[in-house]
Design a protein around this motif. Structure first.
Motif, PDB file in Angstrom:
ATOM      1  N   ARG A  57      29.139  44.865  30.657  1.00  0.00           N
ATOM      2  CA  ARG A  57      29.880  43.532  31.031  1.00  0.00           C
ATOM      3  C   ARG A  57      30.281  42.801  29.821  1.00  0.00           C
ATOM      4  O   ARG A  57      29.411  43.146  28.664  1.00  0.00           O
ATOM      5  CB  ARG A  57      28.838  42.516  31.518  1.00  0.00           C
ATOM      6  CG  ARG A  57      28.519  42.800  33.014  1.00  0.00           C
ATOM      7  CD  ARG A  57      27.534  41.692  33.728  1.00  0.00           C
ATOM      8  NE  ARG A  57      27.140  41.981  34.850  1.00  0.00           N
ATOM      9  CZ  ARG A  57      27.951  41.734  36.144  1.00  0.00           C
ATOM     10  NH1 ARG A  57      29.087  41.094  35.945  1.00  0.00           N
ATOM     11  NH2 ARG A  57      27.369  41.966  37.342  1.00  0.00           N
ATOM     12  N   ASN A  60      30.096  40.162  28.556  1.00  0.00           N
ATOM     13  CA  ASN A  60      29.259  39.079  27.989  1.00  0.00           C
ATOM     14  C   ASN A  60      27.739  39.739  27.791  1.00  0.00           C
ATOM     15  O   ASN A  60      26.907  38.971  27.589  1.00  0.00           O
ATOM     16  CB  ASN A  60      29.218  37.670  28.802  1.00  0.00           C
ATOM     17  CG  ASN A  60      29.002  38.208  30.180  1.00  0.00           C
ATOM     18  OD1 ASN A  60      28.251  39.100  30.867  1.00  0.00           O
ATOM     19  ND2 ASN A  60      28.941  37.076  31.004  1.00  0.00           N
ATOM     20  N   ASP A 108      27.972  33.668  34.144  1.00  0.00           N
ATOM     21  CA  ASP A 108      29.363  33.885  33.081  1.00  0.00           C
ATOM     22  C   ASP A 108      29.949  32.794  32.312  1.00  0.00           C
ATOM     23  O   ASP A 108      30.904  32.964  31.560  1.00  0.00           O
ATOM     24  CB  ASP A 108      30.728  34.453  33.987  1.00  0.00           C
ATOM     25  CG  ASP A 108      30.056  35.701  34.857  1.00  0.00           C
ATOM     26  OD1 ASP A 108      29.615  36.578  34.140  1.00  0.00           O
ATOM     27  OD2 ASP A 108      30.481  35.805  35.900  1.00  0.00           O
ATOM     28  N   ARG A 131      21.444  37.683  37.029  1.00  0.00           N
ATOM     29  CA  ARG A 131      22.757  37.063  37.619  1.00  0.00           C
ATOM     30  C   ARG A 131      22.235  35.782  38.259  1.00  0.00           C
ATOM     31  O   ARG A 131      22.076  35.819  39.563  1.00  0.00           O
ATOM     32  CB  ARG A 131      23.775  37.957  38.578  1.00  0.00           C
ATOM     33  CG  ARG A 131      24.074  39.342  37.769  1.00  0.00           C
ATOM     34  CD  ARG A 131      24.791  39.225  36.707  1.00  0.00           C
ATOM     35  NE  ARG A 131      26.195  38.670  36.806  1.00  0.00           N
ATOM     36  CZ  ARG A 131      26.980  38.145  35.975  1.00  0.00           C
ATOM     37  NH1 ARG A 131      26.370  38.096  34.392  1.00  0.00           N
ATOM     38  NH2 ARG A 131      28.177  37.470  35.872  1.00  0.00           N
TER      39      ARG A 131
END
Length: 132
Positions: free
Chosen positions: A15, A17, A39, A119
Motif C-alpha cells: 500500500r 501508505n 487512508d 483497516r
C-alpha cells in the motif's frame, strides 16, 4: 504454544501508505483511533499497530508462535505501559488483560507466518504463509 502478533517488514510497500518504524521484531498492540479513516494522510492510527516497547508503529504484523504463556504475554503488555508512566492500578491491569486477550484470540485464527494489516477496526490477512 501461544500465537501472537509481532511487527514485520514482510509485505511492506503493498500500500502507498505502508510504514514500519519499529526497530526489529516486537510485540504489537492496537492503538486507539482518533478517526476511522485508514487512508488518512494526516494520521495513521486507523491503519497501524504499535510496538509494546518502542511505541513506534507498523502497518503490518505477523503471527508467530512460541512457548510463552498467556500470563507472560499479558505481563509484557503490562510492563510496556508501566514503562510509559501508566499507573499500576486495576483499570490499567484490566485494560491490558482485555486488549491482550483480544489480540490472542485474533492471532489464534491464522497459521503462523500470516501477515495481517489493520483497516480501521478490521484486521485483514495480507499474506498467508507459503505452504511449500
Amino acid at each position: 504454544m501461544l500465537k501472537y502478533f509481532v511487527s514485520t517488514h514482510r509485505t511492506q510497500g503493498e500500500r502507498d501508505n505502508d510504514s514500519n518504524t519499529i526497530p526489529g521484531t516486537e510485540l504489537v498492540d492496537l492503538p486507539g483511533e482518533c478517526h476511522a479513516d485508514p487512508d488518512s494522510p494526516i494520521c495513521g492510527c486507523a491503519r497501524s499497530f504499535v510496538g509494546i516497547t518502542s511505541r513506534q508503529t507498523s502497518t503490518t504484523a505477523e503471527v508467530v508462535e512460541t512457548d510463552m504463556t498467556a500470563a507472560e504475554y499479558i505481563g509484557r503488555f503490562h510492563a510496556g505501559l508501566l514503562a510509559l508512566g501508566w499507573k499500576d492500578n486495576a483499570e490499567t491491569r484490566n485494560g491490558v488483560i482485555d486488549a491482550a486477550v483480544d489480540l490472542l484470540v485474533l492471532a489464534a485464527m491464522w497459521p503462523v507466518g500470516t501477515v495481517v494489516e489493520r483497516r480501521g477496526r478490521e484486521i485483514r490477512v495480507r499474506s498467508f504463509p507459503d505452504q511449500s
